[in-house]
Enzyme design. Structure first.
Site, PDB file in Angstrom:
ATOM      1  N   CYS A 227     -30.367 -70.670  24.341  1.00 13.82           N
ATOM      2  CA  CYS A 227     -31.303 -69.565  24.141  1.00 13.82           C
ATOM      3  C   CYS A 227     -31.753 -68.976  25.487  1.00 13.82           C
ATOM      4  CB  CYS A 227     -32.467 -70.024  23.268  1.00 13.82           C
ATOM      5  SG  CYS A 227     -33.420 -68.684  22.532  1.00 13.82           S
ATOM      6  N   HIS A 228     -33.018 -69.099  25.832  1.00 12.01           N
ATOM      7  CA  HIS A 228     -33.534 -68.550  27.093  1.00 12.01           C
ATOM      8  C   HIS A 228     -33.298 -69.481  28.288  1.00 12.01           C
ATOM      9  CE1 HIS A 228     -35.590 -65.692  24.484  1.00 12.01           C
ATOM     10  NE2 HIS A 228     -35.886 -64.989  25.561  1.00 12.01           N
ATOM     11  N   ALA A 229     -32.693 -70.636  28.069  1.00  7.97           N
ATOM     12  CA  ALA A 229     -32.482 -71.605  29.150  1.00  7.97           C
ATOM     13  C   ALA A 229     -31.575 -71.070  30.255  1.00  7.97           C
ATOM     14  CB  ALA A 229     -31.914 -72.899  28.601  1.00  7.97           C
ATOM     15  N   GLY A 230     -30.786 -70.044  29.949  1.00  9.74           N
ATOM     16  CA  GLY A 230     -29.962 -69.422  30.985  1.00  9.74           C
ATOM     17  C   GLY A 230     -30.787 -68.939  32.171  1.00  9.74           C
ATOM     18  N   LEU A 231     -32.076 -68.676  31.958  1.00 10.57           N
ATOM     19  CA  LEU A 231     -32.946 -68.271  33.068  1.00 10.57           C
ATOM     20  C   LEU A 231     -33.032 -69.373  34.122  1.00 10.57           C
ATOM     21  CD1 LEU A 231     -35.846 -66.576  31.065  1.00 10.57           C
ATOM     22  CD2 LEU A 231     -34.030 -65.431  32.370  1.00 10.57           C
TER      23      LEU A 231
END
Length: 172
Positions: A106-110
């Site tokens: 999910c947003h962990a790519g940040l």
């Protein structure tokens, strides 16, 4: 138990996506992995964005990549906070440099962006970070889950089963 003897870090910060934290954590434990919960601060209870709490065991800055076989970063709003801590991003970067699985959903790519590990990789996650990933040098792929090099990518909550399968395969 395919992961018996494996040691995996799962990161935590406030406003984590509850299911993206708890389901992979339990899935890894079910396969026999020893899971360590790390956060910017040790022994602190963080509340997920849906209200489910989790408590860190250790501060990420106090860990060494040499002691672990992989790491998982859950999504939610937590990655935008996690990425601000050098102890978190250096641990992720060090595990990646050792070619150990780095699970990003999910947003962990940040966190992957701030750790400097996404350039040149295929990537997925929440549509909300697509531009961030592309601007960091990744190629956007709209798939539920896959592994590209040492990174295991998961798109969103509904893709957790696919993400967990890829993660367990990468660690096995």
């Amino acid at each position: 138990m395919r992961l018996q003897g494996k040691r995996v870090v799962v990161l935590l910060e406030r406003s984590f996506e509850d299911l993206e934290f708890w389901v992979p954590t339990m899935r890894l434990q079910e396969e026999g992995a020893e899971v360590t919960i790390a956060a910017p601060e040790a022994n602190r209870t963080y509340t997920g964005k849906n209200g489910v709490p989790a408590t860190s065991e250790v501060a990420a800055r106090d860990l060494s990549a040499d002691d672990f076989d992989g790491i998982v970063v859950p999504g939610g709003w937590a990655p935008d906070k996690m990425r601000r801590y050098e102890g978190v991003t250096s641990l992720v970067a060090d595990l990646y440099a050792q070619d150990k699985p780095v699970g990003l959903i999910c947003h962990a790519g940040l966190v992957g962006i701030s750790a400097g590990i996404v350039d040149g990789h295929r990537a997925t996650g929440s549509l909300g970070i697509k531009d961030d990933l592309v601007n960091a040098g990744a190629t956007w792929v709209d798939e539920a889950a896959f592994q590209d090099g040492a990174i295991v990518w998961g798109r969103v909550v509904k893709d957790i089963p696919d993400f967990c399968r890829e993660l367990v395969d990468a660690l096995a």
